[in-house]
Design a protein around this motif. Structure first.
Motif, PDB file in Angstrom:
ATOM      1  N   LYS A  96       0.839  -1.191   0.000  1.00 21.96           N
ATOM      2  CA  LYS A  96       0.000   0.000   0.000  1.00 21.96           C
ATOM      3  C   LYS A  96       0.873   1.239   0.000  1.00 21.96           C
ATOM      4  CE  LYS A  96      -3.844   2.312   2.313  1.00 21.96           C
ATOM      5  NZ  LYS A  96      -4.737   2.355   3.487  1.00 21.96           N
ATOM      6  N   LYS A  97       0.857   1.968  -1.119  1.00 29.43           N
ATOM      7  CA  LYS A  97       1.725   3.122  -1.290  1.00 29.43           C
ATOM      8  C   LYS A  97       0.920   4.402  -1.124  1.00 29.43           C
ATOM      9  CE  LYS A  97       4.444   0.399  -4.564  1.00 29.43           C
ATOM     10  NZ  LYS A  97       3.950  -0.854  -4.010  1.00 29.43           N
ATOM     11  N   SER A  98       0.384   4.597   0.064  1.00 25.91           N
ATOM     12  CA  SER A  98      -0.481   5.742   0.323  1.00 25.91           C
ATOM     13  C   SER A  98       0.294   6.881   0.960  1.00 25.91           C
ATOM     14  CB  SER A  98      -1.646   5.334   1.228  1.00 25.91           C
ATOM     15  OG  SER A  98      -1.165   4.852   2.468  1.00 25.91           O
ATOM     16  N   ILE A  99      -0.199   8.099   0.741  1.00 23.15           N
ATOM     17  CA  ILE A  99       0.372   9.303   1.344  1.00 23.15           C
ATOM     18  C   ILE A  99      -0.775  10.255   1.650  1.00 23.15           C
ATOM     19  CG2 ILE A  99       0.806  10.323  -0.942  1.00 23.15           C
ATOM     20  CD1 ILE A  99       3.231  11.757   0.290  1.00 23.15           C
ATOM     21  N   SER A 100      -0.751  10.875   2.819  1.00 21.52           N
ATOM     22  CA  SER A 100      -1.838  11.766   3.207  1.00 21.52           C
ATOM     23  C   SER A 100      -1.832  13.021   2.341  1.00 21.52           C
ATOM     24  CB  SER A 100      -1.712  12.147   4.684  1.00 21.52           C
ATOM     25  OG  SER A 100      -0.582  12.975   4.903  1.00 21.52           O
ATOM     26  N   PHE A 101      -2.973  13.666   2.263  1.00 26.40           N
ATOM     27  CA  PHE A 101      -3.106  14.878   1.451  1.00 26.40           C
ATOM     28  C   PHE A 101      -2.131  15.950   1.924  1.00 26.40           C
ATOM     29  CE2 PHE A 101      -5.158  19.024   0.651  1.00 26.40           C
ATOM     30  CZ  PHE A 101      -5.265  18.962  -0.721  1.00 26.40           C
TER      31      PHE A 101
END
Length: 339
Positions: A115-120
């Motif tokens: 999961k390659k997520s990044i917060s706004f």
């Protein structure tokens, strides 16, 4: 009859829910962002190549840190290198470390996780600092070209003009310009509504890929981004070209063929680095449409974000005769003179 009434009641209830929820969704989209994080899709479906790419990027990052750290330590520890040219090279080495550290560690982590997520908020911060340091570096390259122009074209007045105070003022001006210029775009981007999709087809956050996800008309944002980057890149290229054209006029008048060849070699290597940097950034930002291939964008991003910071310490430092002499005397490395 009871079945028909139940169907009617269910449809009536669904219509009422839609009447209530749609205005709320519209207000949410207008007032702010409903997307709290983005997914970076630049490294999807790599399979076994993910580990190989991780190893390549890790070695590249360590080489960038080591080469720039070596440059900084040699310049700071050698009194005869305490002159304007090496002061600017030391500042460039510092900026290169920050420039790659803004994106590379997260890229390395993303290569190892599914999961390659990044917060706004983190995404906007990455964009801001990446562009701030990048613009500071671009301005510094123009300053370094001007410094070489003074040293070669006006050597008698060089030290009188390029004083330590002026050097510090030029560097502070580059940094002030770099950290101020992206602010308007960051503020405008933060006010855009993002209601989905949330997938960024890139290896790190950047203006074009993020703005293209906004669920509103982005023509104004595209025009502002195009105008800003076009003016900035062309203005800096013009200043650098002007300096190098004047330098070349002096070089062709050098009587010694060896001295002329050495000067041409130095200027050519600097010229290649500078225009590779501006060429790749121009490819990314100087166009009015953002519907290009994600694959090409990723390749270009790797060039200007990772490879150029690797080449800069080699071109500006390790190919410099005085720094090679310092390396040879300090660590006893006889091959340094052949770099």
């Amino acid at each position: 009859m009871f079945g028909a009434s139940r169907v009617f009641g269910s449809n009536f209830l669904q219509s009422k829910i839609l009447q209530i929820s749609l205005p709320m969704m519209q207000v949410e989209a207008i007032n702010g962002t409903s997307v709290s994080e983005f997914e970076l899709d630049g490294f999807l479906n790599l399979g076994d190549y993910g580990i190989l790419l991780f190893a390549i990027f890790l070695v590249t990052y360590l080489l960038i840190l080591s080469a720039n750290a070596l440059t900084l330590s040699l310049i700071s520890a050698t009194p005869r290198l305490h002159v304007p040219m090496y002061f600017f090279i030391a500042v460039l080495a510092t900026l290169e470390v920050f420039y790659t550290t803004i994106t590379m560690p997260r890229v390395l982590v993303d290569l190892l996780r599914s999961k390659k997520s990044i917060s706004f908020r983190s995404c906007l911060l990455q964009i801001y600092f990446f562009h701030s340091v990048g613009i500071s570096e671009a301005c510094l390259l123009a300053v370094m070209a001007y410094d070489r122009y003074l040293a070669i074209c006006a050597p008698l007045n060089y030290m009188a003009k390029m004083t330590p105070q002026l050097c510090i003022q030029l560097v502070l001006g580059c940094c002030a310009c770099g950290f101020a210029c992206p602010l308007p775009e960051i503020v405008l981007t933060s006010k855009l509504p993002f209601c989905g999709p949330s997938h960024i087809d890139h290896i790190f956050c950047d203006f074009p890929q993020v703005i293209s996800l906004a669920c509103t008309d982005i023509s104004t944002s595209i025009m502002l981004d195009f105008a800003f980057h076009t003016i900035a890149i062309l203005a800096l290229i013009f200043l650098i070209l002007l300096s190098y054209m004047k330098i070349l006029k002096v070089i062709v008048k050098i009587n010694s063929s060896e001295g002329r060849q050495k000067a041409f070699s130095t200027c050519a290597s600097h010229f290649i680095v500078v225009f590779t940097f501006f060429g790749t950034t121009g490819f990314m930002y100087m166009h009015l449409t953002w519907m290009g291939s994600g694959r090409y964008d990723r390749i270009v991003a790797v060039i200007y974000a990772f490879l150029i910071p690797l080449f800069n310490p080699i071109i500006y430092s390790l190919r410099n005769k005085e720094i090679r002499d310092v390396i040879r005397k300090t660590v006893g490395f006889p091959c340094a003179s052949n770099i």
